[in-house]
Design a protein around this motif. Structure first.
Motif, mmCIF file in Angstrom:
data_model
loop_
_atom_site.group_PDB
_atom_site.id
_atom_site.type_symbol
_atom_site.label_atom_id
_atom_site.label_comp_id
_atom_site.label_asym_id
_atom_site.label_seq_id
_atom_site.Cartn_x
_atom_site.Cartn_y
_atom_site.Cartn_z
ATOM 1 N N ALA A 87 0.836 -1.214 -0.110
ATOM 2 C CA ALA A 87 0.050 -0.084 0.020
ATOM 3 C C ALA A 87 0.827 1.192 0.114
ATOM 4 C CB ALA A 87 -0.837 -0.092 1.192
ATOM 5 N N SER A 88 2.082 1.300 0.613
ATOM 6 C CA SER A 88 3.005 2.318 0.754
ATOM 7 C C SER A 88 3.468 2.528 -0.512
ATOM 8 C CB SER A 88 3.923 2.283 2.071
ATOM 9 O OG SER A 88 3.188 2.484 3.042
ATOM 10 N N ILE A 92 3.331 5.757 -3.133
ATOM 11 C CA ILE A 92 4.590 6.565 -3.658
ATOM 12 C C ILE A 92 4.419 6.473 -5.497
ATOM 13 C CG2 ILE A 92 7.105 6.133 -4.328
ATOM 14 C CD1 ILE A 92 7.253 5.123 -1.530
ATOM 15 N N THR A 93 4.131 5.562 -5.856
ATOM 16 C CA THR A 93 3.824 5.417 -7.249
ATOM 17 C C THR A 93 2.589 6.209 -7.898
ATOM 18 O OG1 THR A 93 2.610 3.232 -7.288
ATOM 19 C CG2 THR A 93 5.115 3.310 -7.551
ATOM 20 N N ASN A 94 1.697 6.696 -6.875
ATOM 21 C CA ASN A 94 0.418 7.341 -7.299
ATOM 22 C C ASN A 94 0.467 8.560 -6.715
ATOM 23 O OD1 ASN A 94 -0.776 5.274 -9.209
ATOM 24 N ND2 ASN A 94 -0.542 3.958 -7.498
ATOM 25 N N ALA A 95 1.584 9.143 -6.388
ATOM 26 C CA ALA A 95 1.474 10.319 -5.088
ATOM 27 C C ALA A 95 0.697 11.419 -5.711
ATOM 28 C CB ALA A 95 3.008 10.782 -4.894
ATOM 29 N N ARG A 96 0.753 11.743 -7.090
ATOM 30 C CA ARG A 96 0.431 12.903 -7.690
ATOM 31 C C ARG A 96 -1.373 12.745 -7.244
ATOM 32 N NH1 ARG A 96 3.119 15.433 -11.693
ATOM 33 N NH2 ARG A 96 4.176 16.166 -9.913
ATOM 34 N N ALA A 97 -1.968 11.494 -7.648
ATOM 35 C CA ALA A 97 -3.180 11.373 -7.638
ATOM 36 C C ALA A 97 -3.719 11.412 -6.171
ATOM 37 C CB ALA A 97 -3.593 9.922 -8.357
ATOM 38 N N ASN A 113 6.620 11.237 2.122
ATOM 39 C CA ASN A 113 6.882 11.237 3.271
ATOM 40 C C ASN A 113 6.103 10.275 4.282
ATOM 41 O OD1 ASN A 113 9.277 12.853 2.856
ATOM 42 N ND2 ASN A 113 8.023 14.722 3.330
ATOM 43 N N LEU A 114 4.758 10.373 3.940
ATOM 44 C CA LEU A 114 3.780 9.427 4.696
ATOM 45 C C LEU A 114 4.222 8.017 4.352
ATOM 46 C CD1 LEU A 114 0.050 10.842 4.133
ATOM 47 C CD2 LEU A 114 1.266 10.181 6.237
ATOM 48 N N ALA A 115 4.517 7.760 3.093
ATOM 49 C CA ALA A 115 4.911 6.257 2.615
ATOM 50 C C ALA A 115 6.043 5.746 3.119
ATOM 51 C CB ALA A 115 4.706 6.104 1.206
ATOM 52 N N PHE A 116 6.948 6.632 3.291
ATOM 53 C CA PHE A 116 8.328 6.616 3.651
ATOM 54 C C PHE A 116 8.346 6.060 5.212
ATOM 55 C CE2 PHE A 116 10.355 9.562 0.529
ATOM 56 C CZ PHE A 116 10.354 8.669 -0.723
#
Length: 183
Positions: A87-88, A92-97, A113-116
Protein backbone atom coordinates in the motif's frame (compact mmCIF):
# COMPACT_ATOMS: atom_id res chain seq x y z
CA UNK A 1 19.25 -54.60 29.85
CA UNK A 2 16.17 -52.43 30.34
CA UNK A 3 18.44 -49.52 31.29
CA UNK A 4 20.29 -49.84 27.98
CA UNK A 5 17.07 -49.80 25.95
CA UNK A 6 15.69 -46.84 27.94
CA UNK A 7 19.04 -45.03 27.60
CA UNK A 8 19.07 -45.65 23.85
CA UNK A 9 15.51 -44.34 23.51
CA UNK A 10 16.34 -41.23 25.56
CA UNK A 11 19.49 -40.67 23.49
CA UNK A 12 17.54 -41.01 20.24
CA UNK A 13 14.88 -38.55 21.45
CA UNK A 14 17.55 -36.05 22.49
CA UNK A 15 19.26 -36.37 19.11
CA UNK A 16 15.91 -35.92 17.32
CA UNK A 17 15.09 -32.87 19.43
CA UNK A 18 18.56 -31.43 18.76
CA UNK A 19 18.09 -31.91 15.01
CA UNK A 20 14.71 -30.20 15.21
CA UNK A 21 16.26 -27.19 16.95
CA UNK A 22 19.05 -26.96 14.38
CA UNK A 23 16.60 -27.12 11.47
CA UNK A 24 14.28 -24.55 13.07
CA UNK A 25 17.12 -22.12 13.77
CA UNK A 26 18.52 -22.58 10.27
CA UNK A 27 15.13 -21.82 8.73
CA UNK A 28 14.68 -18.75 10.92
CA UNK A 29 18.16 -17.58 9.98
CA UNK A 30 17.40 -17.95 6.27
CA UNK A 31 14.11 -16.09 6.65
CA UNK A 32 15.79 -13.30 8.56
CA UNK A 33 18.60 -13.02 6.02
CA UNK A 34 16.08 -12.98 3.17
CA UNK A 35 14.03 -10.26 4.86
CA UNK A 36 17.17 -8.21 5.59
CA UNK A 37 18.18 -8.38 1.91
CA UNK A 38 14.67 -7.40 0.88
CA UNK A 39 14.68 -4.48 3.32
CA UNK A 40 18.02 -3.30 1.92
CA UNK A 41 16.65 -3.50 -1.64
CA UNK A 42 13.53 -1.62 -0.65
CA UNK A 43 15.49 1.10 1.13
CA UNK A 44 17.79 1.46 -1.89
CA UNK A 45 14.77 2.05 -4.11
CA UNK A 46 13.32 4.56 -1.67
CA UNK A 47 16.65 6.40 -1.60
CA UNK A 48 16.26 6.88 -5.36
CA UNK A 49 12.86 8.49 -4.83
CA UNK A 50 14.19 10.76 -2.10
CA UNK A 51 17.10 11.84 -4.30
CA UNK A 52 15.02 12.59 -7.39
CA UNK A 53 11.31 11.73 -7.43
CA UNK A 54 10.97 13.02 -11.01
CA UNK A 55 12.10 9.65 -12.37
CA UNK A 56 8.67 8.32 -11.36
CA UNK A 57 7.16 10.54 -14.06
CA UNK A 58 8.80 8.35 -16.73
CA UNK A 59 6.51 5.35 -17.15
CA UNK A 60 9.17 2.66 -17.85
CA UNK A 61 11.26 3.77 -14.87
CA UNK A 62 8.16 3.90 -12.66
CA UNK A 63 7.32 0.33 -13.69
CA UNK A 64 10.86 -0.88 -12.94
CA UNK A 65 10.74 0.86 -9.55
CA UNK A 66 7.38 -0.73 -8.74
CA UNK A 67 8.48 -4.22 -9.83
CA UNK A 68 11.72 -4.08 -7.84
CA UNK A 69 9.90 -2.86 -4.73
CA UNK A 70 7.13 -5.46 -5.01
CA UNK A 71 9.69 -8.21 -5.59
CA UNK A 72 11.40 -7.16 -2.36
CA UNK A 73 8.06 -7.07 -0.53
CA UNK A 74 7.36 -10.69 -1.47
CA UNK A 75 10.37 -11.80 0.59
CA UNK A 76 8.53 -10.91 3.80
CA UNK A 77 6.64 -13.82 5.29
CA UNK A 78 4.11 -11.80 7.29
CA UNK A 79 0.97 -11.04 5.26
CA UNK A 80 0.18 -7.82 7.11
CA UNK A 81 3.70 -6.50 6.51
CA UNK A 82 3.37 -7.28 2.80
CA UNK A 83 -0.04 -5.56 2.65
CA UNK A 84 1.23 -2.40 4.37
CA UNK A 85 4.42 -2.21 2.30
CA UNK A 86 2.48 -2.72 -0.93
CA UNK A 87 0.00 0.00 0.00
CA UNK A 88 2.86 2.40 0.77
CA UNK A 89 4.53 1.62 -2.56
CA UNK A 90 1.20 2.30 -4.26
CA UNK A 91 1.10 5.67 -2.49
CA UNK A 92 4.58 6.51 -3.77
CA UNK A 93 3.89 5.52 -7.37
CA UNK A 94 0.54 7.35 -7.38
CA UNK A 95 1.55 10.31 -5.22
CA UNK A 96 0.16 12.95 -7.56
CA UNK A 97 -3.26 11.27 -7.72
CA UNK A 98 -3.31 10.87 -3.93
CA UNK A 99 -2.34 14.51 -3.40
CA UNK A 100 -5.04 15.67 -5.82
CA UNK A 101 -7.67 13.38 -4.29
CA UNK A 102 -6.85 14.36 -0.72
CA UNK A 103 -7.02 18.04 -1.54
CA UNK A 104 -6.31 20.66 1.12
CA UNK A 105 -3.08 21.71 -0.56
CA UNK A 106 -1.32 18.35 -0.29
CA UNK A 107 1.91 17.95 -2.24
CA UNK A 108 3.56 14.87 -3.71
CA UNK A 109 6.35 15.21 -1.13
CA UNK A 110 3.85 14.92 1.73
CA UNK A 111 2.53 11.68 0.26
CA UNK A 112 6.10 10.40 -0.19
CA UNK A 113 6.90 11.24 3.43
CA UNK A 114 3.78 9.43 4.68
CA UNK A 115 4.74 6.34 2.69
CA UNK A 116 8.42 6.52 3.70
CA UNK A 117 7.50 6.78 7.38
CA UNK A 118 5.15 3.81 7.18
CA UNK A 119 7.65 1.67 5.27
CA UNK A 120 10.38 2.52 7.76
CA UNK A 121 8.09 1.67 10.72
CA UNK A 122 7.05 -1.64 9.11
CA UNK A 123 10.64 -2.64 8.34
CA UNK A 124 11.86 -1.74 11.82
CA UNK A 125 9.06 -3.70 13.47
CA UNK A 126 9.57 -6.73 11.25
CA UNK A 127 13.33 -6.86 11.58
CA UNK A 128 13.06 -6.35 15.36
CA UNK A 129 10.36 -9.06 15.47
CA UNK A 130 7.91 -6.74 17.20
CA UNK A 131 4.28 -5.96 16.49
CA UNK A 132 3.53 -3.64 13.58
CA UNK A 133 2.63 -0.12 14.68
CA UNK A 134 -0.80 1.17 13.76
CA UNK A 135 -0.72 3.21 10.56
CA UNK A 136 -0.95 6.98 10.80
CA UNK A 137 -4.44 8.45 10.29
CA UNK A 138 -3.23 10.46 7.28
CA UNK A 139 -1.73 7.28 5.78
CA UNK A 140 -5.05 5.46 6.19
CA UNK A 141 -6.93 8.36 4.60
CA UNK A 142 -4.46 8.58 1.72
CA UNK A 143 -4.64 4.85 0.95
CA UNK A 144 -8.44 4.89 1.18
CA UNK A 145 -8.56 7.88 -1.19
CA UNK A 146 -6.13 6.20 -3.59
CA UNK A 147 -8.11 2.97 -3.81
CA UNK A 148 -11.39 4.88 -4.15
CA UNK A 149 -9.81 6.96 -6.93
CA UNK A 150 -8.52 3.84 -8.71
CA UNK A 151 -11.93 2.17 -8.43
CA UNK A 152 -13.50 5.31 -9.89
CA UNK A 153 -11.02 5.28 -12.77
CA UNK A 154 -11.77 1.63 -13.47
CA UNK A 155 -15.48 2.42 -13.49
CA UNK A 156 -14.91 5.35 -15.88
CA UNK A 157 -12.88 3.12 -18.23
CA UNK A 158 -15.61 0.46 -18.18
CA UNK A 159 -18.27 3.08 -18.90
CA UNK A 160 -16.16 4.50 -21.74
CA UNK A 161 -15.68 1.00 -23.22
CA UNK A 162 -19.41 0.32 -23.05
CA UNK A 163 -20.14 3.68 -24.70
CA UNK A 164 -17.56 2.98 -27.44
CA UNK A 165 -19.09 -0.47 -28.04
CA UNK A 166 -22.55 1.05 -28.26
CA UNK A 167 -21.36 3.72 -30.72
CA UNK A 168 -19.55 1.07 -32.78
CA UNK A 169 -22.70 -1.05 -32.97
CA UNK A 170 -24.76 1.99 -34.00
CA UNK A 171 -22.20 2.83 -36.68
CA UNK A 172 -22.24 -0.74 -38.00
CA UNK A 173 -26.06 -0.73 -38.03
CA UNK A 174 -26.11 2.59 -39.96
CA UNK A 175 -23.46 1.28 -42.37
CA UNK A 176 -25.45 -1.90 -43.04
CA UNK A 177 -28.68 0.06 -43.50
CA UNK A 178 -26.96 2.48 -45.89
CA UNK A 179 -25.50 -0.35 -47.99
CA UNK A 180 -28.85 -2.14 -48.09
CA UNK A 181 -30.51 1.07 -49.30
CA UNK A 182 -27.93 1.32 -52.10
CA UNK A 183 -28.89 -2.10 -53.44
Amino acid sequence: MLEVIAGGAVGALLALFGNYLVIRDTRRGRETASEERAAATLLTQLRRVRADPRFLLVIPEKEVFTEECLTAVLAFRDREVRRRLTASIDLITNARAVANQHGEGWLDEQVYNLAFADIRACLEARLDRTRLPKPDADWRAATANLYAYLRGLARQFQDAELEADREREEYIDREIAWRLNDL
